[in-house]
Write a protein that holds these residues in place. Structure first.
Motif, short mmCIF file in Angstrom:
data_model
loop_
_atom_site.label_atom_id
_atom_site.label_comp_id
_atom_site.label_asym_id
_atom_site.label_seq_id
_atom_site.Cartn_x
_atom_site.Cartn_y
_atom_site.Cartn_z
N ALA A 678 1.12 -1.36 0.17
CA ALA A 678 0.10 -0.11 0.12
C ALA A 678 0.78 0.89 0.06
N GLU A 679 2.00 0.87 0.44
CA GLU A 679 2.75 2.32 1.14
C GLU A 679 3.54 2.44 -0.25
N GLN A 682 0.91 4.15 -2.99
CA GLN A 682 0.29 5.20 -2.76
C GLN A 682 1.35 6.47 -2.64
N ASN A 683 2.72 5.92 -2.84
CA ASN A 683 3.73 6.78 -2.92
C ASN A 683 3.58 7.49 -4.89
N ARG A 687 -3.56 3.04 -8.58
CA ARG A 687 -4.92 2.61 -8.16
C ARG A 687 -5.46 1.70 -8.34
N GLU A 712 -9.29 0.80 -1.44
CA GLU A 712 -8.93 2.00 -1.44
C GLU A 712 -8.51 2.05 -3.12
#
Length: 755
Positions: A678-679, A682-683, A687, A712
């Protein structure tokens, strides 16, 4: 009235398609003919346009059960006079373009006849019809007709011929049709391959009750069978097969029996009774009489139902669960035609028959995530190979041969625009697997009439497939195209889920045991981004020493020392199992290691060894499997937990050892990987996350990803291919197609600028 020509493409041979067309056309009062050809089914008929269109619509809407239609064309032709509708002789000439039918399990109608004492096929081991039976295993050519199968030598008796010619019969134009009077026959041999003259299957069952091991020749190869409730018999089978720990599959008569042994979800029940009839991994039930040695260190049983007449008869006669495992040695392909001498060394008796097997295959193997019930294919073989799912991407281009990778070897072909992928063919570090790989490649290449313009291969310089590709390229003057291992994994998922034309960027998460990297190190914990058909490596697990070469995958303690050997507490943990002398030697080797790895697969091994969950590995993946099982235990108690921060994963995890339960450490580790994913996403501002590689055979990991990230991100997993190295060959073809497309676009742009 006009004449019309209709072409139907897809899986339309070996599935009762022509008889179905005959019945439907007759119902519509159409006169004409239907025939097989190398590119599918051809229908010519007379009729007014409205009636013919209605006929086609009904054919497309409700084809035969096993058929898959991928395309159709209709056009008016010069008038031809027909006096009736008929099935005509197949057209042999032309280039093949077909979804070849896999082997289908026994249908319910044939099973009922098989067990009916009043039926003429009662107890006939080779019973089939248009809806079931071997296809790929007995096929020698295209189009699919009896003369191009190994059934050609068995001439139908008058009764079978009458069924074959009767439109009302279920066996109308069934190419494998036979009966006890005219079809293949079985016999029971002893260890010296002498005929025992046994006439009844019950005699074979009696031998198993006495603790004997029986090698059973099915239509795809030999299985080794014994009493699953007899610990001594199972132990003897392990000794002969040189398989000390890896779980065996269980063959049972029906779903109710399977559910009494393992906890079957609805999806597992559907899979077991599907036409592919794979082995399904399902959680054990505690109240079972199954011998502990069948799957001693696993929380799961591999369950399977009989998929053909001979196994149905045997399990019915035996009356209780049987071990049913491939007749082979670890890592080698399943033993098959002409290998009875080797088979007899593994069994007390050999139940064989005289129907030649043209293509040996293992049973397919699947599992289901316990929370999401997502299917994970572990092995794609009998019932699934060789054609690919019709929704998968099939970019056009010249004929291609892709040789995949050496571990869980399979190959792929693009021939006349058609894609086929072989079944898993073993580990190419073993000579028998190399022989079978070449044999299967030659056979499937001939079936598909492939004429490669380029050969695709892995980067790994030591792979047998890589060396074979180089030899073929040199001999045939073919271009050689190398695809990095993890880029091929990512491309395989992109192609399988048809994300080739995806407008948004996709994050590829590729986690596995090993793959040769472009920098000369061993990759395995990779993040890629696909932008404009270009694969970019954007991040990876921090490198640690590749200790002991590729053998590091065989001993979890080596992986533990390689990853965490710089921490004193890790050294203290490992000294007990390694000894001071070996520990110090390995620490010196660790300091000098020139080759590094980013493998998440080895990270699983390391954590498993450090926590004491698995310090000695007897088969590939054992340490990771046991770590998943431990984490599953904790998950059932604690639910979702907080993972370790990626920046201090190693230090925090080591500090927890001895402080909290090892099962909880295992669960926190799993969650740490999810959080790291996820990290990165997001960086990157991405999506869509696409997950592939052998680590995603881990059902708990997949469930945690979906629970933690599903709200998400758009999550993409394999559905029709295994996430492991079986998908490499298909990925190589997709990677090549995308690269060629990018080159074409760049050339066009450059030409426009110059103009």
């Amino acid at each position: 009235m006009r004449s019309w020509e209709i072409h139907i493409e897809g899986r339309v041979q070996g599935v009762g398609f022509r008889p179905h067309v005959y019945r439907l056309a007759t119902a519509h009062n159409l006169f004409g003919e239907v025939s097989n050809g190398p590119r599918g089914v051809r229908i010519c008929c007379n009729g007014d346009e409205a009636n013919v269109i209605t006929f086609i619509e009904q054919l497309l809407d409700k084809p035969p059960t096993m058929a898959v239609i991928t395309g159709h064309r209709i056009k008016p032709i010069a008038f031809r006079e027909y006096l009736r509708f008929s099935i005509s002789e197949s057209q042999v000439e032309g280039e093949a373009r077909l979804l070849m039918a896999p082997d289908f399990c026994l249908c319910s109608d044939c099973r009922r006849e098989l067990l009916d004492p009043l039926n003429r096929r009662f107890a006939y081991a080779f019973i089939t019809c248009t809806n079931c039976g071997p296809r790929y295993a007995v096929q020698s050519g295209l189009p699919y007709d009896r003369e191009r199968t190994s059934m050609a030598e068995f001439l139908m008796c008058p009764d079978c011929q009458s069924e074959y010619e009767s439109p009302e019969d279920r066996r109308y134009h069934s190419q494998t049709n036979s009966c006890p009077s005219c079809g293949p026959q079985w016999k029971l041999l002893d260890q010296q391959l002498v005929d025992t003259k046994a006439k009844e299957i019950i005699q074979v069952a009696d031998a198993m009750r006495a603790g004997k091991i029986i090698a059973v020749k099915g239509t795809s190869g030999y299985l080794l069978c014994c009493d699953a409730t007899n610990d001594q018999a199972v132990g003897e089978l392990r000794k002969r097969k040189a398989r000390p720990d890896k779980p065996f599959a269980l063959l049972v008569a029906d779903l109710d029996t399977a559910n009494s042994i393992a906890d079957l979800s609805l999806q597992a029940r559907k899979a077991l009774s599907s036409p592919a009839s794979p082995i399904v991994l399902a959680p054990k039930k505690s109240s079972t009489k199954i011998a502990r040695s069948v799957a001693a260190d696993s929380a799961y049983f591999g369950m399977m139902l009989p998929n053909q007449g001979i196994s149905t008869l045997l399990v019915e006669a035996f009356g209780r669960p049987m071990v049913a495992t491939s007749a082979n040695l670890s890592g080698e392909p399943i033993l098959s035609e002409g290998q009875e001498g080797i088979v007899a060394q593994l069994a007390d008796y050999v139940l064989t028959h005289n129907l030649p097997i043209l293509q040996a295959q293992d049973d397919s193997l699947v599992r289901f995530c316990e929370t999401s019930q997502r299917r994970i294919i572990i092995r794609r073989a009998r019932g699934m190979a060789p054609s690919i799912h019709p929704t998968m991407a099939t970019p056009s281009g010249p004929d291609i041969l892709a040789l995949g990778a050496d571990i869980k070897a399979s190959f792929g072909l693009r021939s006349n625009g058609q894609y086929v992928l072989s079944q898993r063919l073993g580990e190419l570090g073993h000579l028998p697997a190399q022989v079978e790989f070449k044999k299967a490649l030659k056979r499937l290449g001939q079936l598909c009439s492939v004429k490669p313009n380029v050969v695709l291969t892995d980067l790994h310089p030591g792979y047998f497939g890589r060396m074979m590709a180089q030899e073929m390229a040199d001999e045939q003057n073919w271009p050689l195209y190398e695809v990095q291992h993890h880029e091929a994994h990512f491309a395989a998922l992109i192609g399988e889920q048809n994300l080739v034309a995806e407008t948004e960027d996709v994050l590829g998460v590729v986690w596995d045991g090993l793959g040769y990297g472009r920098d000369g190190h061993i990759w395995g914990g990779e993040f890629f981004r696909l932008v404009d058909n270009l694969f970019s490596r954007i991040d990876h697990l921090s490198y640690f020493p590749q200790l002991g070469g590729e053998n590091m995958g065989l001993d979890p303690k080596y992986a533990a020392l390689a990853w965490a050997g710089d921490l004193p507490k890790a050294q203290q943990i490992l000294v007990g199992s390694l000894g001071k002398s070996q520990l110090h030697t390995l620490l010196r080797l660790r300091e000098r290691a020139r080759i590094k790895t980013s493998s998440v697969g080895r990270l699983f091994d390391a954590v498993s060894a450090l926590t004491g969950i698995c310090t000695t590995q007897q088969y590939e993946g054992q340490a990771a499997i046991k770590l998943e099982a431990a984490a599953r235990t904790a998950y059932k108690r604690y639910g979702l937990v907080e993972g370790y921060p990626s920046s201090c994963l190693k230090q925090d995890l080591i500090n927890d050892i001895g402080r909290i339960p090892n099962e909880l450490i295992a669960l926190k580790f799993h969650q740490s990987l999810v959080d790291w994913m996820a990290e990165i996403a997001q960086n990157q501002g991405v999506r869509t996350i696409a997950c592939t590689g052998g680590c995603f055979q881990n059902a708990l990991l997949v469930d945690l990803i979906q629970q933690s990230l599903g709200g998400e991100f758009k999550l993409v997993f394999h559905e029709h291919l295994a996430p492991n190295d079986e998908n490499i060959a298909y990925g190589q073809i997709i990677h090549y197609a995308l690269t060629q497309e990018r080159a074409l676009v760049e050339n066009t742009q450059n030409t426009a600028v110059c103009a």
